[in-house]
Design a protein around this motif. Structure first.
Motif, mmCIF file in Angstrom:
data_model
loop_
_atom_site.group_PDB
_atom_site.id
_atom_site.type_symbol
_atom_site.label_atom_id
_atom_site.label_comp_id
_atom_site.label_asym_id
_atom_site.label_seq_id
_atom_site.Cartn_x
_atom_site.Cartn_y
_atom_site.Cartn_z
ATOM 1 N N LEU A 139 0.759 -1.188 -0.171
ATOM 2 C CA LEU A 139 -0.227 -0.064 -0.139
ATOM 3 C C LEU A 139 0.719 1.201 0.010
ATOM 4 C CD1 LEU A 139 -2.997 -0.385 2.282
ATOM 5 C CD2 LEU A 139 -3.135 -0.202 0.029
ATOM 6 N N LEU A 140 1.951 1.301 0.814
ATOM 7 C CA LEU A 140 2.666 2.372 0.946
ATOM 8 C C LEU A 140 3.349 2.627 -0.372
ATOM 9 C CD1 LEU A 140 4.158 1.853 4.491
ATOM 10 C CD2 LEU A 140 2.587 3.661 3.593
ATOM 11 N N ALA A 141 3.924 1.456 -1.044
ATOM 12 C CA ALA A 141 4.525 1.805 -2.417
ATOM 13 C C ALA A 141 3.523 2.322 -3.439
ATOM 14 C CB ALA A 141 5.022 0.330 -2.826
ATOM 15 N N ALA A 142 2.452 2.238 -3.160
ATOM 16 C CA ALA A 142 1.331 2.720 -4.174
ATOM 17 C C ALA A 142 1.110 4.277 -3.654
ATOM 18 C CB ALA A 142 0.157 1.967 -4.289
ATOM 19 N N VAL A 143 1.457 4.838 -2.718
ATOM 20 C CA VAL A 143 1.083 6.011 -2.209
ATOM 21 C C VAL A 143 1.805 7.072 -2.930
ATOM 22 C CG1 VAL A 143 1.214 7.706 -0.487
ATOM 23 C CG2 VAL A 143 0.339 5.435 -0.134
ATOM 24 N N ALA A 144 2.913 7.281 -3.357
ATOM 25 C CA ALA A 144 3.642 8.174 -4.239
ATOM 26 C C ALA A 144 3.147 8.346 -5.454
ATOM 27 C CB ALA A 144 5.088 8.080 -3.972
ATOM 28 N N PRO A 145 3.213 7.228 -6.236
ATOM 29 C CA PRO A 145 2.894 7.441 -7.512
ATOM 30 C C PRO A 145 1.167 8.080 -7.565
ATOM 31 C CG PRO A 145 3.116 5.077 -7.001
ATOM 32 C CD PRO A 145 3.667 5.781 -5.984
ATOM 33 N N LEU A 146 0.446 7.345 -6.649
ATOM 34 C CA LEU A 146 -1.163 7.503 -6.499
ATOM 35 C C LEU A 146 -1.329 9.088 -6.499
ATOM 36 C CD1 LEU A 146 -4.003 6.496 -6.539
ATOM 37 C CD2 LEU A 146 -3.600 6.348 -4.044
ATOM 38 N N ILE A 147 -0.676 9.725 -5.287
ATOM 39 C CA ILE A 147 -0.639 10.958 -4.998
ATOM 40 C C ILE A 147 -0.437 11.686 -6.279
ATOM 41 C CG2 ILE A 147 -0.041 13.132 -3.552
ATOM 42 C CD1 ILE A 147 0.182 11.082 -1.560
ATOM 43 N N ALA A 148 0.868 11.561 -6.858
ATOM 44 C CA ALA A 148 1.240 12.286 -7.886
ATOM 45 C C ALA A 148 0.434 12.457 -9.047
ATOM 46 C CB ALA A 148 2.949 11.950 -8.339
ATOM 47 N N VAL A 149 0.062 11.110 -9.610
ATOM 48 C CA VAL A 149 -0.732 11.138 -10.576
ATOM 49 C C VAL A 149 -2.120 11.932 -10.524
ATOM 50 C CG1 VAL A 149 0.492 9.231 -12.083
ATOM 51 C CG2 VAL A 149 -1.457 8.863 -10.484
ATOM 52 N N ALA A 150 -2.708 11.506 -9.393
ATOM 53 C CA ALA A 150 -3.986 12.029 -8.839
ATOM 54 C C ALA A 150 -4.101 13.620 -8.946
ATOM 55 C CB ALA A 150 -4.422 11.444 -7.663
#
Length: 480
Positions: free
Chosen positions: A65-76
């Motif tokens: 989950l933590l690995a998905a946070v940075a790309p998730l926030i950036a693209v969103a």
């Protein structure tokens, strides 16, 4: 071969199989998460000290989950700002988001101070200073000026790998603003925007697969937490009252304060909101990570509650590092009240006011990860001139308290996003009031998507463009 560890792991696997069978029978995802939460308790009690083979399962889930946070926030964030097409909208959403997140924490501080003083927590303990090792805690003290400096990135790759939310947000906002500034003068940059939209679809789809594993991870996480807390009642009787008070205060803030805010400032039914937001609260309760819960939070806000993605994907990530009423407000204040009473220190009205102000300020830059409440408490107490021993004594109950604290943090972020969406006209009432919200909008004739841009003119109908609202979850996952 450690047969007791194997037996505990086998019990967890049996629960996994049962959850899988229930899922195939179409059992509601929220019900599955609650079943997983309840099932983990007896397994943890029986497993006791033999959960060494179960604990990695929960850690792996949190890490993914933590690995998905940075790309998730950036693209969103980049996608949301690009879709705004207007920097004035960004200013409206950003200022309102910060205001409501900080106000939520301020309310938590006031409630904690009132409840703690009224209950007289810590009185009669008669502790003496000097009995705890404080070297580790002293290393956790954060200078507020350094906190502010850390907002600004020095190594973008390093900030992304460390999930430093504020620097990630600043970089994402800067790129999006630069894109909008260049778009009118140089259409050649348009492929950047198209690429971000495509990347967002892929990232959100991948995150959806991870969310489908949530019930199984909850079993492992609950088992591990319960197994590690069997001796609290004997060794720390004086702290059980503080623990209960923390849970009570978090409950009041989560369901009482937020209910009022939702009804008064968002015109949203609190009961409907909490029912739809339940999976995020359960995930926060078990993972003890606001950042780790973020994919679930943003998914529910857009699909179930009707918050436009422009707001959900900006305010919710911001809420993992600003506000944080459970970890940065309620917990440090209750520790301070308990310690002042337990150690018999003199504390005046002015001192309490300073403590309350510090509790609000420290919430700026507090990372939404497990254990951050200890850092926040140390920083607040150090700034207020209180002994760090207060925190050291309460460390054994911190993990249990963190369940309630994180639930409060995540709920506050969701409520703040809903209020902001209402204020800027980006809350879809059709979705918010629909008990079946979350089904693919293409399958419901006449339904406007939660992410569909809201027209400036009250009766105009903008064209519907493909969005990611219905692709966040995996095809067989229904977060309800």
């Amino acid at each position: 071969m450690n047969w007791l560890n194997l037996a505990t792991l086998t019990a967890v696997v049996v629960v996994f199989v049962a959850l899988s069978l229930l899922r195939r029978r179409g059992v509601n995802f929220s019900v599955l998460t609650l079943i997983a939460l309840v099932a983990g308790v007896p397994v943890g009690i029986v497993g006791a000290d033999h959960v060494a083979w179960v604990e990695p399962i929960g850690r792996i889930y949190i890490n993914v989950l933590l690995a998905a946070v940075a790309p998730l926030i950036a693209v969103a964030i980049i996608s949301s700002i690009i879709s705004l097409g207007d920097l004035a909208k960004l200013r409206r959403i950003g200022s309102r988001s910060a205001f409501w997140l900080l106000l939520s924490n301020a309310l938590g501080v006031v409630i904690a101070l009132g409840v703690g003083l009224a209950a007289g927590t810590g009185k009669g303990v008669d502790e003496q200073l000097g009995g705890q090792e404080l070297n580790v805690l002293e290393n956790s003290v954060q200078d507020f000026t350094q906190v502010v400096v850390s907002f600004f990135p020095t190594n973008v790759v390093g900030d992304f790998s460390a999930n430093k939310i504020i620097p990630i947000i600043l970089v994402s906002v800067t790129l999006a603003i630069a894109y909008l500034a260049l778009l009118k003068e140089n259409p050649a940059v348009r492929p950047f925007g198209n690429g971000i939209e495509a990347l967002k679809l892929v990232v959100f789809k991948a995150v959806g697969y991870v969310l489908g594993l949530t019930p199984y991870a909850i079993v492992a996480l609950t088992t591990t937490v319960v197994a590690g807390t069997d001796d609290l009642g004997e060794k720390f009787t004086s702290l059980l009252g503080l623990l209960a008070l923390t849970w009570l205060t978090c409950f009041v803030h989560t369901f009482g304060v937020n209910a009022v805010l939702l009804r008064v400032f968002a015109d949203v039914s609190p009961l409907a909101f909490f029912r739809k937001f339940l999976p995020a609260q359960v995930t926060a309760f078990t993972t003890q990570s606001s950042v780790g819960t973020l994919p679930v939070t943003t998914d529910l806000l857009t699909r179930r509650i009707g918050v436009h993605s422009e707001v959900a994907h900006f305010t919710a990530p911001l809420g993992t590092t600003i506000g944080m009423p459970g970890c940065a407000g309620i917990w440090p204040v209750l520790i301070a009240v308990w310690g002042i009473n337990a150690y018999g220190l003199d504390y005046g009205v002015t001192d309490w006011i300073v403590l309350a102000v510090l509790g609000v300020l420290v919430s700026v830059g507090t990372a939404g990860v497990p254990g951050v409440a200890t850092v926040a408490a140390v920083t607040v107490l150090a700034a207020a001139g209180l002994p760090l021993e207060f925190v050291a004594v309460t460390l054994p109950i911190s993990t249990i308290a963190d369940m309630a604290r994180t639930t409060t943090n995540v709920t506050a972020a969701g409520v703040s996003a809903t209020i902001v969406a209402r204020q800027v006209g980006l809350l879809d009432d059709d979705v918010a009031q629909d008990p079946h919200a979350g089904i693919d909008p293409d399958q419901i004739p006449g339904r406007r998507r939660a992410d569909q841009p809201v027209a400036d003119a009250p009766h105009s109908t903008p064209p519907v463009t493909p969005t990611v609202a219905s692709t966040v979850a995996a095809p067989d996952v229904e977060l309800v």
